[in-house]
Design an enzyme around this catalytic site. Structure first.
Site, PDB file in Angstrom:
ATOM      1  N   ASP A  62       9.625   5.980  -0.569  1.00 24.37           N
ATOM      2  CA  ASP A  62       9.382   4.625   0.346  1.00 24.37           C
ATOM      3  C   ASP A  62       9.345   3.190  -0.594  1.00 24.37           C
ATOM      4  O   ASP A  62       9.319   2.186  -0.304  1.00 24.37           O
ATOM      5  CB  ASP A  62       8.150   4.556   1.292  1.00 24.37           C
ATOM      6  CG  ASP A  62       8.068   3.712   2.076  1.00 24.37           C
ATOM      7  OD1 ASP A  62       8.987   3.299   2.682  1.00 24.37           O
ATOM      8  OD2 ASP A  62       6.977   2.974   2.163  1.00 24.37           O
ATOM      9  N   LYS A  78      -7.762   6.232   2.185  1.00 24.54           N
ATOM     10  CA  LYS A  78      -7.604   5.818   3.784  1.00 24.54           C
ATOM     11  C   LYS A  78      -6.388   6.593   4.153  1.00 24.54           C
ATOM     12  O   LYS A  78      -6.277   7.392   5.151  1.00 24.54           O
ATOM     13  CB  LYS A  78      -7.584   4.556   4.383  1.00 24.54           C
ATOM     14  CG  LYS A  78      -9.053   3.828   4.109  1.00 24.54           C
ATOM     15  CD  LYS A  78      -9.091   2.402   4.126  1.00 24.54           C
ATOM     16  CE  LYS A  78      -8.380   1.577   3.005  1.00 24.54           C
ATOM     17  NZ  LYS A  78      -9.138   1.650   1.655  1.00 24.54           N
ATOM     18  N   ILE A  79      -5.224   6.380   3.673  1.00 26.21           N
ATOM     19  CA  ILE A  79      -3.875   6.916   3.881  1.00 26.21           C
ATOM     20  C   ILE A  79      -3.795   8.176   3.907  1.00 26.21           C
ATOM     21  O   ILE A  79      -3.558   9.089   4.845  1.00 26.21           O
ATOM     22  CB  ILE A  79      -2.885   6.112   3.209  1.00 26.21           C
ATOM     23  CG1 ILE A  79      -2.744   4.367   3.310  1.00 26.21           C
ATOM     24  CG2 ILE A  79      -1.612   6.804   3.391  1.00 26.21           C
ATOM     25  CD1 ILE A  79      -1.748   3.814   2.705  1.00 26.21           C
ATOM     26  N   GLU A 134      11.918  -2.005  -7.421  1.00 25.93           N
ATOM     27  CA  GLU A 134      12.467  -2.293  -5.815  1.00 25.93           C
ATOM     28  C   GLU A 134      12.497  -3.787  -5.667  1.00 25.93           C
ATOM     29  O   GLU A 134      13.223  -4.180  -4.679  1.00 25.93           O
ATOM     30  CB  GLU A 134      11.442  -1.515  -4.853  1.00 25.93           C
ATOM     31  CG  GLU A 134       9.936  -2.290  -4.862  1.00 25.93           C
ATOM     32  CD  GLU A 134       9.013  -1.455  -4.130  1.00 25.93           C
ATOM     33  OE1 GLU A 134       9.132  -0.331  -3.749  1.00 25.93           O
ATOM     34  OE2 GLU A 134       8.472  -2.359  -3.351  1.00 25.93           O
ATOM     35  N   ARG A 165       3.229   3.442  -4.830  1.00 27.56           N
ATOM     36  CA  ARG A 165       4.046   2.573  -5.760  1.00 27.56           C
ATOM     37  C   ARG A 165       5.008   3.282  -6.510  1.00 27.56           C
ATOM     38  O   ARG A 165       4.754   4.242  -7.187  1.00 27.56           O
ATOM     39  CB  ARG A 165       2.954   2.069  -6.715  1.00 27.56           C
ATOM     40  CG  ARG A 165       2.172   0.826  -5.845  1.00 27.56           C
ATOM     41  CD  ARG A 165       2.974  -0.447  -5.233  1.00 27.56           C
ATOM     42  NE  ARG A 165       1.952  -1.354  -4.594  1.00 27.56           N
ATOM     43  CZ  ARG A 165       1.982  -1.418  -3.258  1.00 27.56           C
ATOM     44  NH1 ARG A 165       2.480  -0.497  -2.345  1.00 27.56           N
ATOM     45  NH2 ARG A 165       1.187  -2.253  -2.716  1.00 27.56           N
ATOM     46  N   HIS A 204      10.368   0.329   1.584  1.00 24.63           N
ATOM     47  CA  HIS A 204       8.993   0.146   1.617  1.00 24.63           C
ATOM     48  C   HIS A 204       8.571  -0.361   3.037  1.00 24.63           C
ATOM     49  O   HIS A 204       8.174  -1.369   3.362  1.00 24.63           O
ATOM     50  CB  HIS A 204       8.953  -1.227   0.650  1.00 24.63           C
ATOM     51  CG  HIS A 204       7.392  -1.000  -0.146  1.00 24.63           C
ATOM     52  ND1 HIS A 204       6.953  -1.341  -1.075  1.00 24.63           N
ATOM     53  CD2 HIS A 204       6.186  -0.990   0.810  1.00 24.63           C
ATOM     54  CE1 HIS A 204       5.874  -1.235  -1.229  1.00 24.63           C
ATOM     55  NE2 HIS A 204       5.140  -1.152  -0.152  1.00 24.63           N
ATOM     56  N   GLN A 205       9.030   0.503   3.986  1.00 24.90           N
ATOM     57  CA  GLN A 205       8.832   0.447   5.264  1.00 24.90           C
ATOM     58  C   GLN A 205       7.704   1.150   5.753  1.00 24.90           C
ATOM     59  O   GLN A 205       7.586   1.196   6.998  1.00 24.90           O
ATOM     60  CB  GLN A 205      10.236   0.576   6.000  1.00 24.90           C
ATOM     61  CG  GLN A 205      10.550   2.190   6.462  1.00 24.90           C
ATOM     62  CD  GLN A 205      11.601   2.521   7.477  1.00 24.90           C
ATOM     63  OE1 GLN A 205      12.711   2.134   7.013  1.00 24.90           O
ATOM     64  NE2 GLN A 205      11.317   2.700   8.581  1.00 24.90           N
ATOM     65  N   ALA A 206       7.092   1.954   4.987  1.00 27.27           N
ATOM     66  CA  ALA A 206       5.865   2.831   5.645  1.00 27.27           C
ATOM     67  C   ALA A 206       4.892   2.292   6.592  1.00 27.27           C
ATOM     68  O   ALA A 206       4.504   2.688   7.307  1.00 27.27           O
ATOM     69  CB  ALA A 206       5.225   3.649   4.466  1.00 27.27           C
ATOM     70  N   THR A 256       4.815   7.248  -1.164  1.00 28.37           N
ATOM     71  CA  THR A 256       4.723   6.057  -0.276  1.00 28.37           C
ATOM     72  C   THR A 256       3.944   5.075  -0.931  1.00 28.37           C
ATOM     73  O   THR A 256       3.636   4.083  -0.384  1.00 28.37           O
ATOM     74  CB  THR A 256       3.976   6.276   0.971  1.00 28.37           C
ATOM     75  OG1 THR A 256       2.910   7.057   0.926  1.00 28.37           O
ATOM     76  CG2 THR A 256       5.133   7.215   1.948  1.00 28.37           C
TER      77      THR A 256
END
Ligand code: NAI
Length: 342
Positions: free
Chosen positions: A258, A153-154, A263, A234, A295-297, A232
């Site tokens: 991202d 989807k992305i 993290e 993992r 991790h703000q995408a 973006t």
């Protein structure tokens, strides 16, 4: 329904609180992540809600079952933090398969342009009244080749944007979708071709048991000189040390990240006073051609609204014994995790 929401931030509360009353779900927000050490906090609740860096391993699942918890509500798409196979027949796992693929697609193009057009440096310079253009020469993306790994989807939203820019798009997926290939005008190729021909490589696949550190010393050596890496998806998909070495040697032009493999100890938290204890992360952050987001995408109003609504709807369906289209489970007949992806 009494739900404990782990790794809670203010924005989670803001959005879940808007809809939880109507859904008849009482939520207690817990700042700590769910881990073997914090699992006792779930005692007394009917369900737990977790995010990308909570650890739901065998030990935690056993504890949750001991407390009579029947449902794990992932408020994210990726489920690599949950031992889905072990959860089978013990506890139901639901997720939010898509909350706003556009959010990630849109920020992805911003991240690439930040590197190719040195946007971060330009802003810093003009803030300091330095209006010279020294050191700001960038390059066009038009006519260059982008290699997309994972065409879900992305990636599909991202490819629409990339087509608009005039990039040639190659893609790889373990389950190619030839209809989408035709519709969006990209070309499926094998991974080696992606590595060999791409000027930009962008990761959009889940982390699975097969693809950890798929970007490593060997795969990097097959890449074009001066390639840009965008992740973006993992953090564990990239061997960060190998990435750093390749950026330092000039093999890789730069990276926009991202996510980061370690993290969980830092991302989503303000560590400006405590600092970080991770030499690899420190080195990464010190490199000129690297941008790191925490991790703000996904973090848009639209995505946070969808996350809250879909999570609460998953709970409602579970309580009403309805078909759980967002369930993730292990299917022994196929020996694989099924997530109703397509
Ligand atoms: P999706 O499930 O729609 O698509 C994933 C695609 O990857 C599928 O087409 C699948 O066949 C393919 N795939 C699976 N294993 C693969 C492999 N080893 N190599 C190549 N392709 C493979 O997922 P979606 O929504 O597009 O998300 C992609 C990833 O992005 C998620 O798994 C998650 O890790 C990450 N994500 C990151 C966010 C962020 O804020 N940074 C937010 C949401 C998702």
């Amino acid at each position: 329904m009494k739900l404990i929401l782990f790794d809670a931030k203010k924005y989670d509360k803001d959005y879940f609180d808007k809809y939880s009353k109507e859904a008849n779900v009482d939520i207690v927000y817990e700042e700590q992540k769910l881990t073997p050490e914090t699992s006792h906090l779930a005692d007394g609740y009917d369900a737990v809600c977790v995010f990308v860096n909570d650890i739901v391993n065998r030990e935690v699942i056993d504890k949750l079952c001991e407390f009579g918890i029947k449902l794990i509500v992932l408020r994210c798409a990726g489920y690599n933090g949950v031992d889905i196979k072990y959860a089978k027949n013990k506890i139901t796992v639901v997720r939010v398969p898509a909350y706003s693929p556009n959010s990630i697609a849109e920020i992805s193009i911003g991240m690439i342009l930040t590197l190719t057009r040195k946007i971060n440096k330009a802003i810093e310079k003009t803030r300091n009244y330095n209006f010279s253009l020294e050191g700001l020469v960038g390059f066009d993306l038009f006519n260059r080749t982008v290699g997309i790994i994972g065409t879900g989807k992305i990636a599909q939203e991202f490819m629409k944007i990339l087509s608009g820019i005039g990039m040639k798009i190659l893609a790889y997926d373990v389950y190619p979708n030839y209809e989408i290939e035709k519709e969006l005008g990209f070309k499926y190729v094998d991974l080696d071709t992606i590595y060999r021909e791409s000027d930009v490589i962008s990761l959009h696949c889940p982390l699975t048991s097969d693809n950890a550190h798929m970007i490593n010393k060997d795969s990097i050596s097959n890449m074009k000189n001066g390639v840009i890496i965008l992740n973006t998806a993992r953090g564990m998909l990239i061997d960060t040390k190998a990435l750093i070495d390749a950026i330092k040697s000039g093999k890789i032009y730069g990276a926009a990240l991202d996510v980061y493999e370690n993290e969980k100890n830092y991302f989503f938290n303000d560590c400006s006073k405590t600092g970080v204890d991770d030499e690899i992360l420190k080195e990464l952050l010190s490199l000129d051609n690297v941008i790191v987001f925490s991790h703000q995408a996904y973090l848009t109003e639209e995505a946070l609204t969808s996350i809250a609504l879909i999570s609460l709807n998953n709970i409602k369906k579970f309580l009403n014994n309805e078909f759980l289209n967002n369930e993730v489970f292990y299917d022994e007949t196929q020996d694989k995790i099924v997530d109703f992806r397509k």
